[in-house]
Design an enzyme around this catalytic site. Sequence first.
Site, mmCIF file in Angstrom:
data_model
loop_
_atom_site.group_PDB
_atom_site.id
_atom_site.type_symbol
_atom_site.label_atom_id
_atom_site.label_comp_id
_atom_site.label_asym_id
_atom_site.label_seq_id
_atom_site.Cartn_x
_atom_site.Cartn_y
_atom_site.Cartn_z
ATOM 1 C CB CYS A 48 32.249 -19.665 38.655
ATOM 2 S SG CYS A 48 33.866 -19.992 39.383
ATOM 3 C CB CYS A 51 35.326 -22.310 35.880
ATOM 4 S SG CYS A 51 33.720 -22.706 36.607
ATOM 5 C CB CYS A 97 32.614 -23.045 41.622
ATOM 6 S SG CYS A 97 32.288 -23.512 39.905
ATOM 7 C CB CYS A 120 27.191 -14.876 52.993
ATOM 8 S SG CYS A 120 28.005 -13.332 53.399
HETATM 9 FE FE FE Z 1 34.028 -22.276 38.932
#
Ligand code: FE
Length: 132
Positions: A48, A51, A97, A120
């Site tokens: 991510c 994060c 996420c 996607c």
């Molecule tokens: Fe994240």
Amino acid sequence: MEDTINKSDDQWKETLSRDQFIVLRQKGTEAPFTGKYYANKGKGIYLCAACGQELFASDAKFDSGTGWPSFFKPISEESVDLKPDNSHFMERTEVLCSRCGSHLGHVFDDGPAPTGQRFCINSISLDFKKED
Ligand code: FE
């Protein structure tokens, strides 16, 4: 599983670029064939961009022809949250996420075996960590 992250928009703006903020925190979509990872064939893990949580592995990546990085599964079921998204007059499923709630992209049912799913994902929502 690490603790979830809750930050204000002002806090996110301190660490994200303007374009990252628009996609990750305001559910924007990058233009197809413009991102840095849709054609990436390297071996490694996609994190991510907000994060750092591990989200997708390169061995689940495939070329969907859409111009966005596409995966047939996340690295684990716990790494992403799925949420119905009826915006823009479409019935889609949003992918977020699970740690920081940032928008990653959408998942569709027209993916390849073995799952039939197509995650996607916006390149700008990801950071690629190349395998050593
Ligand atoms: Fe994240």
